[in-house]
Each structure stands twice: as C-alpha cells, then as structure tokens.
Design a protein around this motif. Structure first.
Motif, PDB file in Angstrom:
ATOM      1  N   TRP A  64      -5.856  35.671  -2.536  1.00  0.00           N
ATOM      2  CA  TRP A  64      -6.611  36.928  -2.630  1.00  0.00           C
ATOM      3  C   TRP A  64      -8.078  36.765  -2.227  1.00  0.00           C
ATOM      4  O   TRP A  64      -8.885  37.678  -2.413  1.00  0.00           O
ATOM      5  N   HIS A  65      -8.439  35.620  -1.689  1.00  0.00           N
ATOM      6  CA  HIS A  65      -9.788  35.400  -1.144  1.00  0.00           C
ATOM      7  C   HIS A  65     -10.890  35.604  -2.177  1.00  0.00           C
ATOM      8  O   HIS A  65     -11.889  36.288  -1.912  1.00  0.00           O
ATOM      9  N   ILE A  66     -10.683  35.018  -3.342  1.00  0.00           N
ATOM     10  CA  ILE A  66     -11.716  35.078  -4.385  1.00  0.00           C
ATOM     11  C   ILE A  66     -12.628  33.857  -4.204  1.00  0.00           C
ATOM     12  O   ILE A  66     -12.152  32.733  -4.081  1.00  0.00           O
ATOM     13  N   ASP A  67     -13.956  34.078  -4.204  1.00  0.00           N
ATOM     14  CA  ASP A  67     -14.880  32.977  -3.920  1.00  0.00           C
ATOM     15  C   ASP A  67     -15.411  32.293  -5.176  1.00  0.00           C
ATOM     16  O   ASP A  67     -15.863  31.155  -5.126  1.00  0.00           O
ATOM     17  N   GLY A  68     -15.395  33.003  -6.278  1.00  0.00           N
ATOM     18  CA  GLY A  68     -15.785  32.409  -7.554  1.00  0.00           C
ATOM     19  C   GLY A  68     -14.988  33.100  -8.628  1.00  0.00           C
ATOM     20  O   GLY A  68     -14.967  34.335  -8.685  1.00  0.00           O
ATOM     21  N   LEU A  69     -14.311  32.328  -9.474  1.00  0.00           N
ATOM     22  CA  LEU A  69     -13.429  32.925 -10.487  1.00  0.00           C
ATOM     23  C   LEU A  69     -13.706  32.250 -11.817  1.00  0.00           C
ATOM     24  O   LEU A  69     -13.887  31.037 -11.871  1.00  0.00           O
ATOM     25  N   VAL A  70     -13.763  33.049 -12.874  1.00  0.00           N
ATOM     26  CA  VAL A  70     -14.006  32.487 -14.209  1.00  0.00           C
ATOM     27  C   VAL A  70     -12.937  32.980 -15.178  1.00  0.00           C
ATOM     28  O   VAL A  70     -12.540  34.138 -15.136  1.00  0.00           O
ATOM     29  N   LEU A 120      -6.219  29.624 -26.723  1.00  0.00           N
ATOM     30  CA  LEU A 120      -6.944  28.645 -27.534  1.00  0.00           C
ATOM     31  C   LEU A 120      -8.071  29.373 -28.265  1.00  0.00           C
ATOM     32  O   LEU A 120      -8.350  30.533 -27.988  1.00  0.00           O
ATOM     33  N   PRO A 121      -8.749  28.679 -29.154  1.00  0.00           N
ATOM     34  CA  PRO A 121      -9.968  29.282 -29.706  1.00  0.00           C
ATOM     35  C   PRO A 121     -11.032  29.455 -28.615  1.00  0.00           C
ATOM     36  O   PRO A 121     -10.960  28.828 -27.549  1.00  0.00           O
ATOM     37  N   THR A 122     -12.018  30.259 -28.898  1.00  0.00           N
ATOM     38  CA  THR A 122     -13.199  30.390 -28.044  1.00  0.00           C
ATOM     39  C   THR A 122     -13.880  29.024 -27.909  1.00  0.00           C
ATOM     40  O   THR A 122     -13.881  28.250 -28.851  1.00  0.00           O
ATOM     41  N   GLY A 123     -14.481  28.765 -26.752  1.00  0.00           N
ATOM     42  CA  GLY A 123     -15.246  27.521 -26.639  1.00  0.00           C
ATOM     43  C   GLY A 123     -15.212  26.873 -25.274  1.00  0.00           C
ATOM     44  O   GLY A 123     -16.024  26.003 -24.979  1.00  0.00           O
ATOM     45  N   LEU A 124     -14.257  27.275 -24.428  1.00  0.00           N
ATOM     46  CA  LEU A 124     -14.208  26.738 -23.070  1.00  0.00           C
ATOM     47  C   LEU A 124     -14.215  27.899 -22.082  1.00  0.00           C
ATOM     48  O   LEU A 124     -13.601  28.935 -22.322  1.00  0.00           O
ATOM     49  N   SER A 125     -14.900  27.683 -20.952  1.00  0.00           N
ATOM     50  CA  SER A 125     -14.703  28.575 -19.824  1.00  0.00           C
ATOM     51  C   SER A 125     -14.306  27.718 -18.624  1.00  0.00           C
ATOM     52  O   SER A 125     -14.589  26.521 -18.585  1.00  0.00           O
ATOM     53  N   PHE A 126     -13.608  28.331 -17.704  1.00  0.00           N
ATOM     54  CA  PHE A 126     -13.090  27.627 -16.537  1.00  0.00           C
ATOM     55  C   PHE A 126     -13.592  28.339 -15.298  1.00  0.00           C
ATOM     56  O   PHE A 126     -13.514  29.568 -15.230  1.00  0.00           O
ATOM     57  N   THR A 134     -15.925  39.197   5.941  1.00  0.00           N
ATOM     58  CA  THR A 134     -17.388  39.319   5.977  1.00  0.00           C
ATOM     59  C   THR A 134     -18.021  38.016   5.468  1.00  0.00           C
ATOM     60  O   THR A 134     -17.315  37.086   5.091  1.00  0.00           O
ATOM     61  N   ASN A 135     -19.350  37.996   5.428  1.00  0.00           N
ATOM     62  CA  ASN A 135     -20.042  36.838   4.855  1.00  0.00           C
ATOM     63  C   ASN A 135     -20.308  37.001   3.362  1.00  0.00           C
ATOM     64  O   ASN A 135     -20.911  36.141   2.728  1.00  0.00           O
ATOM     65  N   VAL A 136     -19.891  38.138   2.843  1.00  0.00           N
ATOM     66  CA  VAL A 136     -20.152  38.433   1.425  1.00  0.00           C
ATOM     67  C   VAL A 136     -19.250  37.575   0.540  1.00  0.00           C
ATOM     68  O   VAL A 136     -18.069  37.389   0.830  1.00  0.00           O
ATOM     69  N   LEU A 137     -19.842  37.035  -0.545  1.00  0.00           N
ATOM     70  CA  LEU A 137     -19.050  36.265  -1.510  1.00  0.00           C
ATOM     71  C   LEU A 137     -18.491  37.202  -2.577  1.00  0.00           C
ATOM     72  O   LEU A 137     -19.193  38.086  -3.060  1.00  0.00           O
ATOM     73  N   PHE A 138     -17.260  36.938  -2.956  1.00  0.00           N
ATOM     74  CA  PHE A 138     -16.552  37.802  -3.895  1.00  0.00           C
ATOM     75  C   PHE A 138     -16.355  37.050  -5.216  1.00  0.00           C
ATOM     76  O   PHE A 138     -15.535  36.142  -5.306  1.00  0.00           O
ATOM     77  N   LEU A 139     -17.151  37.416  -6.222  1.00  0.00           N
ATOM     78  CA  LEU A 139     -17.082  36.736  -7.519  1.00  0.00           C
ATOM     79  C   LEU A 139     -16.323  37.605  -8.517  1.00  0.00           C
ATOM     80  O   LEU A 139     -16.646  38.779  -8.682  1.00  0.00           O
ATOM     81  N   VAL A 140     -15.357  36.998  -9.174  1.00  0.00           N
ATOM     82  CA  VAL A 140     -14.469  37.769 -10.049  1.00  0.00           C
ATOM     83  C   VAL A 140     -14.488  37.204 -11.463  1.00  0.00           C
ATOM     84  O   VAL A 140     -14.278  36.016 -11.677  1.00  0.00           O
ATOM     85  N   ASP A 141     -14.763  38.084 -12.410  1.00  0.00           N
ATOM     86  CA  ASP A 141     -14.636  37.752 -13.822  1.00  0.00           C
ATOM     87  C   ASP A 141     -13.169  37.938 -14.192  1.00  0.00           C
ATOM     88  O   ASP A 141     -12.699  39.065 -14.336  1.00  0.00           O
ATOM     89  N   GLY A 142     -12.472  36.816 -14.320  1.00  0.00           N
ATOM     90  CA  GLY A 142     -11.043  36.855 -14.666  1.00  0.00           C
ATOM     91  C   GLY A 142     -10.803  36.489 -16.120  1.00  0.00           C
ATOM     92  O   GLY A 142      -9.716  36.043 -16.490  1.00  0.00           O
ATOM     93  N   ILE A 143     -11.829  36.695 -16.953  1.00  0.00           N
ATOM     94  CA  ILE A 143     -11.753  36.211 -18.339  1.00  0.00           C
ATOM     95  C   ILE A 143     -10.575  36.819 -19.098  1.00  0.00           C
ATOM     96  O   ILE A 143      -9.849  36.117 -19.790  1.00  0.00           O
ATOM     97  N   THR A 144     -10.370  38.121 -18.946  1.00  0.00           N
ATOM     98  CA  THR A 144      -9.216  38.734 -19.616  1.00  0.00           C
ATOM     99  C   THR A 144      -8.115  39.013 -18.595  1.00  0.00           C
ATOM    100  O   THR A 144      -7.386  39.998 -18.693  1.00  0.00           O
TER     101      THR A 144
END
Lengths: 387, 387
Positions: free
Chosen positions: B188-194, B203-209, B166-176
C-alpha cells in the motif's frame, strides 16, 4: 561435602545487574493481573497515590511526573524542558552516561562544555568552579548522581550548594541513584532530577520519573525548545486533573504503587541502609576475591570489580552466565572486558549475595585464579551475619 | 430464570476498550516471569525473533523498530525522523488523534495544512487531491488508518497509491489498525507506519513499533531535526548488532514474542478475520440495542455506538463500569458523552461479546430504554453461532 561440591547443585539464576533487577514476588503477581483501563476510577485512585508517594522517593515537595520511556527518555525529558537551543551547558563526563547526556544536549542545540573526569573518579568541586569561571555563560550543569558505567558517585550535595547561589540550573541523572541512596531533591538544591523504574524501585524497564524545582519552572514555561512527547507542561495539566496525558502502562503503575508503599512502610532511610549493606558486603569481599574496586568513589547502588590486566573479561562474564546462572554486567566502552559490575538494587536475599561471591570465585578459578572456596565461603558467611 | 435474573450473578469484569485490551492468559504468565537482563544471550535470541516477526505483522520487507513509549511516542518517532523543520505537511484531521499528529508536526516546526473531515467520516480522495493541488509544496501527508476517537477508517490503500507516484511521504498512524486489519505497508506504499503494544498485539501499554519505507530513508539520513530518544538511526545500528540501543522492557518483549508467534501460527489473515467477526457482531447488534453506529466508515478494531441526544453518556459509561463491571470507552473532545466505543482487539471470548451486549442493554434500560433482554439474549446468541 566441600563448597565446590555442594553449592551449585541447585543453582537458581541470580540477576545482580545495575538494572533491570530481581523483582519482588508481589510485583511478579501484580504484573500478571488482568488488565484494567487507565481511564477508570480504579486506576485513577492508584495513579493519584503513586504521584504522591513518588514525592517521598524524590524527597521533594515538587510534583514528580511519570513518563513511559527508559531512563534515557527521562534524561531527554529533563533536558528539553529547561534547555533553550543555544544555551551553554557544562556537562560532567565521567563515563558512558555522562557522554550520553552531553551528546543529547548537543543534539538539541546546546553549546556543551565537557568537564571530563577520569573514569572511576568523582568530579572535583574545584574543577567545576574553574569551569564555571572559564564559561560564565553556562546556564545548566549536567551530572550523574551515580555514573552507572563506572559505579561512581559524584558530590551532588556540594554541587547543589555551589549552584544554588547562582542562576545556573542543576540537572541530575539519578537513574542509578534516586531511591538507592540519598538524593534529597529540595535539600540538595537539585533543579531537575530523573529516576528509572528498573533500578531502586525494582520494576521492569519502562517508566522514568522526573521532577523540577521552583527555580526550573520559569525556564520550562518560557523555553522555546520544540517538545511534545516529553513536554512536561501537558503532563502537569493532566496530572492536576488526576490523569496521565498519554496512555499509562497499567501493570507498571500498579506495581510501582506496591513498591512505593513498601518503601514508605520500612522508611526510605531503612531502604537506603539495606542497599548500603549489600554494597558494603560486596566491597568487603573485594580483597578476598583478589579483585580491586574500580571506583575511587564507589556507589551504593552498583559496584565495579576491576579484572586483572589481560583477563578475558567478556568471556568471563559469559562464563558466569552459562556455567553459574549468574548475570552481572561487564564494562561499557573504554571499560569493555575490564570490569564486572554488580548491582545492589532490587529484591536480593542474603543467599543471593553469598551465592554471587561463591559463583564469581568459582568462575575466577575456572579462569586460572587459585582462590580457596571454603575460605571464601566462611568469610562471606561471617560478613553476612552482620548484614 | 430470565436473562435479567441470571446473567449478572457472577459478572466477571470485561474490558472492551480500543486499547488497552484483555490479555491472553499466557501473556499474563509471561509478564510475571523472573526478570532477565536485556544484555544476555537468552534475551538476544528473543529480541531477534521479535524483530523478524514484526515484519510479518507490518506486512513489510523493511525493518521494524521497537520504542519504549506509548503510541504517541511512536507517532513522534515516525514524524521527527522524516520531518525537516519548515516542511509543509498535509494532515488529515478527523478526530482527536488526527488533531494530535497535526499539533505535533506544528510543534516540531512544520507548516501544517489541516484537511478537516467531519468526525466519523472517512477522508475523500478527491479532497486530498485538491489539497495537494492547493499546496504543491507539501512534502508529507499524515493520516490515521483508524481514527480511534471516532472508530473510523480512512482509505489508506487509495491514498498510498495516489502518493506513491509523487515525492510526498505518506505517514500512517496504524496504532488502532496495524495487526487488527490489513495495512500492508509495502503493497500500500506506506512510508512510515506506527503501531502500539496495547492494541492488536494485546499487550499492556509501553511499546510502539515503527517502520519506514525505502523512499523515507534518504529523508531520515539527511533530515536536520534534532532527535535523540526517537532517533531511529541509533536503533537501526544497534538492531544490526542484534541489540536495542536503550534498555529493553523485558517482560513486554517476551510477551510480544509469544503473541507474534501465535498470530503467525493462526496466520495474519485468520487473525484479521477473528477481529472482523467481533466488529461485525457488534455492528449487527446496533439496531437491536437501538444505538446507531456513529461512523460512516466503521473500523474493524473499534466500534462507536451513538447515544441518543440528551443522554447522560458519561454517567452511563460509569454506570456500566460500576454496576456491570463492563469497561468500554466514552467519547473524547467533541464526542464526550455522545458515544460509547467498544474495542475488538485483545483476548475476547464469545461469552465476553454476548455479556457486553446484555450488560449494555441492561444499562440502557436502567437509563430509561425499554429493551427486551430476553429478545436481545436470543438475537445475540444466534449471531454468535456463526461467529
């Protein structure tokens, strides 16, 4: 044994940038402690103390908030919490960070009037008055307390006084200022102030600190700007319960606790004096190194030495790094290759200052200067006697 | 000597939260190194390596970007770079972080359709299909790979497959999730991953990817959402020159370099297996502790034990902390006091796992359970033999 023969035999790396800065040895230890969770009684105690002591650093009765971000994130936080899209903003632009804040305001829908100052010059109060007259619709004034890129301070006290009798909000980027020299938020009528961790509180990059005046709060509450990560209302509610809204970076907050207590122990006044004396030393060395001061309004937090015309500034900075293990900063944007900038914040010893002068002098000689190192050695030692 | 007499005599603190996590001893050392500047050849080399190795962690050919922020800052970054104000968004809401992302999207002007799942349950693909049919104007789907607050995973692979046509974007919170169990972005066709620093990269808290697919990039470029600190276009340009746009938090990036190399050395597959085996152990201990698993789709990164009805959960968690030096997390929002959550990421030894079971069992007995500690001791030891 002459200076040139002796001094660099055991050259320890020196970092004299306007942030990040050299760390206190105790901070290095704290950073390496085993992790604790930020939702524990132990951390809660530290967090509460830090929030209290930040008020001392900001010289304010207002609450100070901690963000996990670089200084620019803090600038965005101060801005988006008071700016309504469509507001007119007067931005003092006298260097890279003035540009950045003006751009940021534009990005978030402000109509920005740039008050451009020649780089290295402080803004003239009369120019600000004229600009406000020309644009009576202005609701916010933005300025740096110290424009890091040019090592220049602006007359914050006078600007605050001027704006305090108006409805205009006065937002100050104190990232390379607050904690390094006085920016007493309440006394100087600052409505939004931001500081950064890698500067006067001598921690690694990663935290910004922001505070708002009573005059600013009604704007924060009614403002329509979309904001989430930098929404200070969320953080305020969490802080009132003794918590951070988002996860807190434990090692930085624990280190901050140590540094703020250190500053309180010696007093903010004395802390300012120490940083001032490093700046004074650096300025007094300027003629002996045959390098003029770039700024007409030099900051106590950072000094820019002007390099001679046609000097290969970028290569020189790299040379200092490679041959002498000395990290200073070069110029940015229009000052690229034209200055070197030396920071005065962080854990800096007298010997670091002395070595820095000697290493710069030696580096200059490698690039064709004919400085007498023995003479510089004794001038520097004399200056440092009274340090 | 029985377990109850012996085990807690020298109780070392244990932190088994779903982030922040226990640090690798080498990371503790790296965090305490003298500061270097982030605009130096030494740092440039580290930064380049880290950017490369993050692609391995994300299992992607796309570039991965580093933000100085908590995970929520990363969620905002992924969102504001692709969302146009007014866009319709379908948000899977199955816990606190699903709520947060939906709220965030709404804050930034999205029209949000919430697909609410009972907490502890994975979203049903059929429900997603039905929701997309009901709201054909949806442009973005938001979901957690693991909903941290309920220790529950969602069927990311299936959702990605569904949306890829589809044209839908798939955004995934992969933090944990990302780095703790497979979330192969490209496959897996993920369009935005964090992802976040205080989780699987320990590591300690302080960076996101964050990373974006080729399908997402045209949206990033034409999107009208005001953004500055989280504007990934700036960071992309800077990264192409081998730099970070804003100041980089040196100690975290240096530590990240170490951890990513460690993960590459043992291989991501093996790294996943280690975390999986900790989760398996924790799940297998559940009946012996007389605590059910809360989640119907349990995650490998975190496990939630359901506490009995009318059990004083908040006090119990505090008790574990105070008497047994064991930090686990409680429940959030509607699960407050009802579960304890144990993280499986970070530097965790077999003995930590064993001790955790014993300390929880002892704590439960303090609260009226009648568990046989010697029995639990031997069951746990047996399970850990094959660990």
């Amino acid at each position: 044994m002459t200076v040139s023969e002796s001094t660099f035999l055991t050259a320890k790396p020196i970092l004299l940038a306007p942030g990040p800065v050299q760390l206190h040895p105790e901070v290095q230890k704290i950073l390496s402690l085993p992790m604790i969770h930020h939702r524990t009684p132990e951390f809660d105690g530290i967090f509460k103390t830090v929030l209290k002591n930040l008020k001392y650093l900001f010289q304010t009765k207002n609450d100070v908030y901690i963000q996990t971000s670089t200084g620019s994130g803090g600038m965005e936080c101060v801005l988006v919490n008071v700016l309504n899209p469509g507001d007119h903003v007067l931005a003092v632009v006298s260097g890279k960070f003035g540009e950045r804040w003006a751009d940021m305001a534009e990005t978030f829908g402000a109509i920005v009037h740039r008050l451009n100052c020649p780089w290295g010059h402080a803004v003239q109060i009369t120019d600000v008055i004229a600009a406000l007259k020309a644009h009576p619709e202005v609701k916010i004034v933005l300025t740096q307390a110290c424009e890091t890129s040019t090592a220049t301070t602006h007359p914050i006290q006078e600007l605050g006084k001027l704006l305090s009798t108006t409805n205009v909000l006065f937002l100050v980027d104190g990232i390379t200022a607050t904690g390094a020299f006085p920016t007493p938020m309440d006394e100087w009528h600052i409505d939004g102030l931001v500081a950064g961790s890698q500067k006067a509180v001598m921690l690694p990059t990663g935290l910004s600190f922001v505070s708002f005046s009573q005059k600013a709060w009604p704007h924060i509450l009614k403002n329509k700007m979309p904001r989430f990560y930098f929404d200070i209302r969320k953080e305020q509610l969490a802080n009132q319960k003794g918590e951070s809204f988002f996860s807190a970076p434990v090692p930085l907050i624990r280190s901050l606790d140590f540094v703020l207590k250190e500053i309180e122990n010696i007093s903010l006044e004395k802390h300012f004096k120490i940083i001032h004396s490093r700046a004074e030393y650096t300025r007094l060395m300027s003629p002996h190194l045959h390098l003029e001061l770039f700024s007409k309004s030099p900051s106590d937090s950072v000094t820019a030495y002007l390099l001679p015309p046609n000097f290969e500034g970028a290569k020189f900075r790299e040379h200092l790094e490679k041959k002498y293990a000395l990290t200073v900063m070069g110029g940015q944007d229009q000052l690229k290759g034209k200055v070197i900038r030396l920071g005065h914040m962080g854990f800096i010893s007298r010997e670091d200052l002395h070595q820095t002068s000697l290493r710069i002098a030696s580096g200059l000689n490698d690039f064709g200067f004919k400085l007498n190192l023995d003479e510089i050695n004794s001038i520097s030692q004399n200056l440092l006697k009274s340090y």
